[in-house]
Design an enzyme around this catalytic site. Structure first.
Site, mmCIF file in Angstrom:
data_model
loop_
_atom_site.group_PDB
_atom_site.id
_atom_site.type_symbol
_atom_site.label_atom_id
_atom_site.label_comp_id
_atom_site.label_asym_id
_atom_site.label_seq_id
_atom_site.Cartn_x
_atom_site.Cartn_y
_atom_site.Cartn_z
ATOM 1 N N GLY A 13 0.803 -1.215 0.000
ATOM 2 C CA GLY A 13 0.000 0.000 0.000
ATOM 3 C C GLY A 13 0.834 1.263 0.000
ATOM 4 O O GLY A 13 1.969 1.275 -0.498
ATOM 5 N N GLU A 163 6.727 3.861 10.575
ATOM 6 C CA GLU A 163 7.048 4.712 9.421
ATOM 7 C C GLU A 163 6.505 6.119 9.660
ATOM 8 O O GLU A 163 5.380 6.286 10.077
ATOM 9 C CB GLU A 163 6.422 4.095 8.161
ATOM 10 C CG GLU A 163 6.775 4.833 6.893
ATOM 11 C CD GLU A 163 8.268 5.120 6.807
ATOM 12 O OE1 GLU A 163 9.065 4.174 6.838
ATOM 13 O OE2 GLU A 163 8.646 6.302 6.724
ATOM 14 N N LYS A 223 5.240 6.206 17.818
ATOM 15 C CA LYS A 223 4.539 6.444 16.546
ATOM 16 C C LYS A 223 3.166 7.077 16.804
ATOM 17 O O LYS A 223 2.802 8.078 16.186
ATOM 18 C CB LYS A 223 4.400 5.124 15.777
ATOM 19 C CG LYS A 223 3.545 5.209 14.532
ATOM 20 C CD LYS A 223 4.122 6.138 13.483
ATOM 21 C CE LYS A 223 3.073 6.521 12.460
ATOM 22 N NZ LYS A 223 3.559 7.447 11.453
ATOM 23 N N CYS A 279 -4.468 8.238 8.862
ATOM 24 C CA CYS A 279 -3.855 7.892 10.146
ATOM 25 C C CYS A 279 -4.155 8.796 11.332
ATOM 26 O O CYS A 279 -4.306 8.293 12.442
ATOM 27 C CB CYS A 279 -2.357 7.764 9.966
ATOM 28 S SG CYS A 279 -1.962 6.352 8.922
#
Ligand code: NAD
Ligand code: UGA
Length: 465
Positions: A13, A163, A223, A279
């Site tokens: 993705g 990430e 994160k 996100c």
């Protein structure tokens, strides 16, 4: 320490594709295979014309072109890629749960669990398993339990390597990351060796000082924390934008004035129609859920307010359109410029445009959308997903056009919802001539400032002024 020669990444993705393409380009000595169960997506990654890869990301086609077929491969044969790799990245989606316990808040980890079970079933040699997806803190514990209890006696090391790339700038972010974060089992020699193996991969192009190693829980939680802090800044400036509108202050001036304080910094202070993307909302909801599950209600309430403010900003913007157009948009054509959640991506997940369109459709407006990179099929899929009305009704009330001037012709109002650069290059005089009068323009991104459109005759609303 074992040298990594073969990497497998499960999930092709927005994260798996670009991150692996860059690893392959920077590490020609490592074979990188990106696998996915979505055959269409893999076929698109393998498309002969590199411009047809499934995600739009500036600079990415050139990277893929260089590495693909050399040491970068895209495949649907998940088992084979797992078997061959010494290191396996899990980069599958972790959406908000839509059912059962934690519905609407917790991250749905079913795709992660399926990956772990598949790795456990297939692996015949020791593997380093890397969490690349964004996960709730302590997920590594669940992964370890699945891998160790269902595997073939194979040894697994679990690392967290979240990430931090942003869409639209993924290639530059991956080329020169502010930091790379690697969490692992710092207590054992095997754990430290696994971390070093991953450090070695990144050290091919990232300075070692920028590669942080931590314990696995710090890495997982960092994160979620990073996304929560970034989103909080946007909600904070958006909260101020509403106060600016009441007081005569200008949110851009306020942002500049506070951003020059080096303790605050200037980034992520752009007031907007509301943050979107796959996100920010998902990760904050997840954080809120985790805090609540530990009984930390004050912590949970604090972060939830970031989402509440963002929802308010989106509906406030849409309501301003209705109020300004004399309290009714029924039967009026409203042109929406931009559907993506930010410029330079074709990703539309949680885009503010979806909610603004839905609001206007509820008010019986005739909505016409133009976006340079988003397909009509995606726009309708986004609207249908909300479930506010039937798919037929959505297609009757909303039109998607391929030309911006067509979208704006005869419109009562234009709402600019994504900051695509091309919007500032249009012939706004021509657009004004062809609109209904008064010609209203609602700039949800503040990118038309310099154009002095009021002088042409536009009645302009800008957030925060
Ligand atoms: P995505 O939906 O674009 O891609 C995920 C892919 O995984 C899909 O193509 C899906 O088919 C595939 N998949 C799911 N289950 C699978 C399985 N069992 N086997 C093989 N393939 C499978 O998601 P994304 O945007 O790339 O995000 C992935 C993760 O990275 C999420 O946890 C997200 O929070 C995180 N993240 C995303 C971004 C971003 O900018 N999008 C940035 C940082 C982190
Ligand atoms: C964000 C983070 O920036 C990445 O570090 C992270 O890796 C990623 O989420 C993730 O985990 O998925 P992304 O969502 O791709 O990246 O894009 P951003 O640039 O962060 O923008 C998010 C949203 O906030 C967009 O809708 C954008 O328009 C909005 N935004 C951003 C503002 O309204 N104002 C700003 O000042 C900045």
């Amino acid at each position: 320490m074992k040298k990594i020669k073969n990497i497998c990444c499960i999930g092709a993705g927005y994260v798996g594709g670009p991150t692996m393409a860059i690893i392959a380009q920077k590490c020609p000595h490592i074979n990188v295979t990106v696998v996915d169960i979505n055959e269409k997506r893999i076929a698109a990654w393998n498309d002969e014309n590199v411009e047809n890869i499934p995600i739009y990301e500036p600079g990415l086609p050139a990277v893929v072109k260089e590495a693909r077929g050399r040491n970068l491969f895209f495949s649907t044969d998940v088992d084979a890629a797992i078997d061959q790799a010494e290191m396996i990245f899990i980069s599958v989606n972790t959406p908000t749960k839509t059912y059962g316990m934690g519905k609407g808040m917790a991250a749905d980890l079913k795709f992660i669990e399926l990956c772990a079970r598949q790795i456990a079933r297939v692996a015949t040699t020791d593997k380093i398993v890397v969490e690349k997806s964004t996960l709730p803190v302590r997920t590594a514990e669940a992964l370890r339990s699945i891998l160790e209890n269902t595997g073939n006696g194979v040894k697994f090391q679990i690392l967290s390597n979240p990430e931090f790339l942003a869409e639209g700038t993924a290639v530059e972010d991956l080329f020169a990351p502010d930091r790379v974060l690697i969490g692992g089992d710092v207590e054992t020699e095997e754990g430290r060796a696994a971390m070093e193996a991953l450090v070695e991969v990144y050290a091919n192009w990232v300075n070692r000082e920028n590669i942080l190693t931590t314990n696995v829980w710090s890495s997982e939680l960092s994160k979620l924390t990073a996304n929560a802090f970034l989103a909080q800044r946007v909600s904070s400036i958006n909260a101020m934008s509403e106060l600016c509108e009441k007081t005569g202050a200008d949110v851009n001036e306020v942002a500049k004035a506070i951003g020059m304080d080096s303790r605050i910094g200037s980034k992520f202070l752009k007031s907007s129609v509301g943050f979107g993307g796959s996100c920010f909302q998902k990760d904050i909801l997840n954080l809120v859920y985790i805090a609540k599950s530990y009984g930390l209600d004050a912590v949970a309430d604090y972060w939830e307010q970031v989402i509440i403010m963002n929802d308010h900003q989106k509906s406030r913007f849409a309501a301003t359109i209705v109020k300004t157009l004399f309290n009714t948009v029924s039967g009026k054509k409203i042109a929406l410029l931009g559907w993506a959640f930010k410029k330079d991506t074709n990703d539309t997940r949680e885009s503010a445009a979806i909610y603004v369109a839905d609001y206007l459709l509820n008010e019986q407006a005739e909505v016409v959308v133009y976006d340079p990179k988003v397909t009509a099929a995606q726009i309708f899929a986004d609207l249908d997903y909300l479930g506010s009305r039937s798919p037929e009704e959505n297609r009757r009330l909303l039109k998607v056009v391929a030309k911006p001037y067509e979208a704006c012709a005869d419109a009562h109002a234009i709402a600019l919802l994504t900051e695509w650069d091309e919007f500032a290059t249009y012939d706004w005089e021509k657009i004004h001539t062809n609109m209904m009068k008064p010609a209203f323009l609602f700039d949800g991104r503040g990118i038309l400032e310099e154009l002095q459109l009021e002088e042409i005759g536009f009645k302009k609303y800008r957030i925060g002024r």
